[in-house]
Every structure is written in C-alpha cells, then in structure tokens.
Write an enzyme that holds these catalytic residues in place. Structure first.
Site, PDB file in Angstrom:
ATOM      1  N   ARG A   1       0.839  -1.194   0.000  1.00 25.78           N
ATOM      2  CA  ARG A   1       0.000   0.000   0.000  1.00 25.78           C
ATOM      3  C   ARG A   1       0.881   1.253   0.000  1.00 25.78           C
ATOM      4  O   ARG A   1       2.073   1.195   0.267  1.00 25.78           O
ATOM      5  CB  ARG A   1      -0.928  -0.003   1.219  1.00 25.78           C
TER       6      ARG A   1
ATOM      7  N   LYS B   1       1.350   1.983   7.234  1.00 22.35           N
ATOM      8  CA  LYS B   1       1.672   1.201   8.427  1.00 22.35           C
ATOM      9  C   LYS B   1       2.527   1.996   9.397  1.00 22.35           C
ATOM     10  O   LYS B   1       3.134   3.009   9.054  1.00 22.35           O
ATOM     11  CB  LYS B   1       2.401  -0.083   8.031  1.00 22.35           C
TER      12      LYS B   1
ATOM     13  N   TYR C   1      -1.388   4.606  10.433  1.00 20.40           N
ATOM     14  CA  TYR C   1      -1.791   3.662  11.463  1.00 20.40           C
ATOM     15  C   TYR C   1      -0.627   3.480  12.434  1.00 20.40           C
ATOM     16  O   TYR C   1       0.532   3.379  12.015  1.00 20.40           O
ATOM     17  CB  TYR C   1      -2.146   2.298  10.862  1.00 20.40           C
TER      18      TYR C   1
ATOM     19  N   HIS D   1      -1.264   1.743  16.085  1.00 25.78           N
ATOM     20  CA  HIS D   1      -1.532   0.547  16.917  1.00 25.78           C
ATOM     21  C   HIS D   1      -0.514   0.456  18.056  1.00 25.78           C
ATOM     22  O   HIS D   1       0.238  -0.515  18.176  1.00 25.78           O
ATOM     23  CB  HIS D   1      -1.494  -0.724  16.062  1.00 25.78           C
TER      24      HIS D   1
ATOM     25  N   GLU E   1      -6.335   4.944  13.320  1.00 24.60           N
ATOM     26  CA  GLU E   1      -7.305   4.039  13.940  1.00 24.60           C
ATOM     27  C   GLU E   1      -8.045   4.634  15.133  1.00 24.60           C
ATOM     28  O   GLU E   1      -9.004   4.024  15.618  1.00 24.60           O
ATOM     29  CB  GLU E   1      -6.631   2.723  14.358  1.00 24.60           C
TER      30      GLU E   1
ATOM     31  N   ASP F   1      -3.327  -6.714  14.994  1.00 26.71           N
ATOM     32  CA  ASP F   1      -2.740  -5.360  15.008  1.00 26.71           C
ATOM     33  C   ASP F   1      -2.768  -4.765  16.413  1.00 26.71           C
ATOM     34  O   ASP F   1      -1.904  -3.953  16.764  1.00 26.71           O
ATOM     35  CB  ASP F   1      -3.505  -4.436  14.061  1.00 26.71           C
TER      36      ASP F   1
END
Length: 372
Positions: free
Chosen positions: A15, A75, A94, A96, A118, A270
């Site tokens: 991505r 990511k 993101y 996490h 997120e 995740d």
C-alpha cells in the site's frame, strides 16, 4: 506544507499513503508533495502517475523524512524509520501503539506529532479511517481461512462450503463490528455454517436483521465461547477496543480443545490479538501451528490487496490530510475534536489514554498538550 510519502518497508506491504488523485488535490491547495521513487508500484501506481499529478519524486526515504513537514504513511513506522522522525514533524498513519511498547517509546523520544488513523472518530462514534481496512480484513478472513483449511496448508482438509451430502465448515466469528460483519458476509457467500458472537445486544439485532437465518447469533459469555471454539473449523477473531490492546477472549486452554487442523484467523492481531496463542506473522510466513491448530495472524492483511486497500484508505484519509496541510496541526486539531481524538503522541507526551494505560505511562489530555 511539504508532505512526504515514503515507500512502505514492512514485509510485503504494497500500500501507499497517497494516490495520485490525492496528490493532485494537495497540490491544487498549494502544497508540495514528495513521493519516494516506486512508492506506489505495489498498488499499480507508477512514478509517472505521481509526476502527472504534481508530485516530486525523491530517491531516498532519508530525504523524504528530512524535508517533509508531514509524513503520510499506511503502516506504523519501523525502528529504522522512527529514527528519522524529528520534533514538530507530523506523522499521519496507522500506529496501533497499545501492544507496542518499543514503538511508543521511540515516538515519545522523537518529539513528533503522531496522529493514528485508527483512533480518529466521527460524529456517530465510528472510526472512519479504520473502517475501510476493517472491511478489507474482514472480507479477506474467510478467504485466507478457507485456504489454510486445505490439507496442503496444514488444515483439516475441509471445504468451507461443503458439497451436497457433506456438511459445510463451521465458522465462528468473535465480534460483530465492521470486520465481523464483512467476514460473515463472505463466509455465508462461501456456503459456510456461520455463528457470530458479540456482547452487544444491538449488534446481534443488527446482524440478525441483515442476515436473517443465514447466520446464528450468540451473546458473548465465556461459556458460549468455550463451546463454540471447540466446535469451530474456522475461528475468526475481530474484537476491537478502540486504541487499546484487544482482550484475550480465547485462552490457550480453549485452543487445546479445538479439532486438529482447525484454523484461527486473528484479525485483531494489530492490537495484540484476541487469542492467547496468537503472535504477529507476515505475508511471507503467514501461519504457524499450536497444539495442532493453524494460526493465521498477519498484521497487515489488507496489504495483500494493496490496490483496493490503498484507494479505500485514501477515500477517507484525504479530508483530514488536507485539513492538517491547509490549517497546520494546531488549528486543525483545535477545530476538529474527531481529528484530535487521533492524536496519540504529541511532542514527547502520550495523549491517548488507552495507550498510556497499556504501558503504564503518564497521560496528558490532548487539549492540555496542544495548549487549547
């Protein structure tokens, strides 16, 4: 603002943070977009596409991180990338953080302004920047689970939908949110016998209304989970507590009761996973076996369908990226409480309470940290 888009370096992560149409919007608003060479190739997007949209192609990630005011990724930054972050730089991706103490410490030390997709919220209480990837991961889960059930992959040798005269596989889905609903949709379409477990009566009513008798719904109790786990051919975990580590709903003892060759797909990995025996895997080595049970715990499942995922993600992130670029972080965060909810680490302070609790760190309210 100078906006940097580095190439993702996580294992088999294809991505990319911005697509050319997003770049064109940002350039139209007067911003400069720096895209690392070949950053979009894995999603079918060439450097020529980015140049046509107004981007500047940069050879190295070092230069991207050094020159950009805001880094837009997909990511979480890996250790080598975190060393490149600097004080006052915006990181929008993101993160996490709840199950990742090392990353949390590094982001604190960087002094950067770290906004996590997120935990950005919406007026209806949903998580709009997580939703499209939850949809993708949910739809992928029965697909990868069906493959893992094949004998050559270490599974039971069970066809998810069965055939006339032979029963379909039993699929148990923990969590009836976005991922769980999409997983149910695909599993039903593949002909499986599907049960969805949730502790929200409203979620169970919604699922029953949506699927009718095509699925069974069960209120979540430990006893119910124990029984369903024991029967499952494929167990899909999709439990989410926003910003926090996923609760361990399935113990190692429960895993031991599962049928040999049955499969667990832990979509919640995740956030640390909702199965006690889960640990993160990669697309290059996606599964492992514990007590005869195949575990699929890839931490970036949507990366497998990078083009679909990249465009779906950009559809929801672009308005927030534009707001940060057009207004600067201080005004953008002050004006929009939902974007502010995405702020996890701010110039050395943890401003997301679940992350602070997960790592026993001091918590500072975002409003206090940014001086509202």
């Amino acid at each position: 603002m100078r906006i940097g888009v580095p190439k993702e370096i996580k294992n088999h992560e294809y991505r990319v943070g911005l697509v050319p149409s997003s770049v064109q919007e940002l350039v139209h608003h007067g911003h400069q977009v720096l895209v690392q060479k070949d950053a979009g190739v894995g999603a079918g997007l060439s450097d020529a596409d980015y140049v046509a949209a107004g981007a500047t192609i940069i050879d190295s990630a070092d230069q991207i991180f050094a020159d950009a005011d805001m880094i837009v990724k997909v990511k979480e930054p890996l250790a080598v990338e975190r060393k490149k972050l600097r004080k006052g730089q915006i990181l929008f991706t993101y993160l996490h953080l709840a199950p990742d103490a090392e990353q949390t410490r590094d982001l604190i030390d960087s002094g950067a302004i770290c906004i996590a997709y997120e935990t950005v919220t919406s007026p209806n209480g949903s998580l709009p920047l997580l939703t499209p990837m939850s949809e993708v991961a949910g739809r992928l889960a029965p697909q990868v689970g069906a493959h893992s059930l094949e004998k050559a992959q270490g599974g039971r040798g069970v066809l998810l939908g069965g055939v006339p005269g032979v029963p379909a596989a039993e699929v148990v889905i923990l969590g009836g949110g976005v991922s769980g609903t999409h997983a149910a949709s695909i599993a039903v379409g593949m002909g499986a016998k599907v049960t969805v477990v949730d502790r929200s009566a409203d979620a169970l009513k919604r699922l029953a209304s949506q699927f009718g008798t095509a699925i069974s719904t069960v209120f979540s109790t430990r006893s119910a989970i124990e029984e369903l786990v024991r029967r499952a051919d494929l167990l899909i975990g999709t439990v989410l507590v926003p910003g926090a580590a996923a609760p361990k709903l399935v113990s190692h003892a429960m895993v031991r009761t599962m049928k040999p060759g049955s499969v667990i797909v832990d979509v919640a990995i995740d956030q640390g996973g909702c199965v006690e025996t889960s640990h993160a895997t990669t697309h290059s080595d996606p599964t492992y076996v514990v007590d005869g049970v195949v575990h699929y715990c890839v931490a970036n499942m949507p990366g497998a369908v990078a083009r679909t995922s990249t465009f779906a993600l950009n559809n929801v992130t672009l308005p927030f990226t534009l707001a940060l670029a057009n207004h600067g972080w201080k005004k953008a965060l002050a004006q929009d409480v939902h974007l502010r909810n995405g702020l996890n680490v701010f110039e050395g302070k943890v401003v997301c309470e679940p992350v602070a609790l997960a790592h026993d760190l001091p918590y500072v309210k975002a409003e206090t940290a940014i001086g509202m």
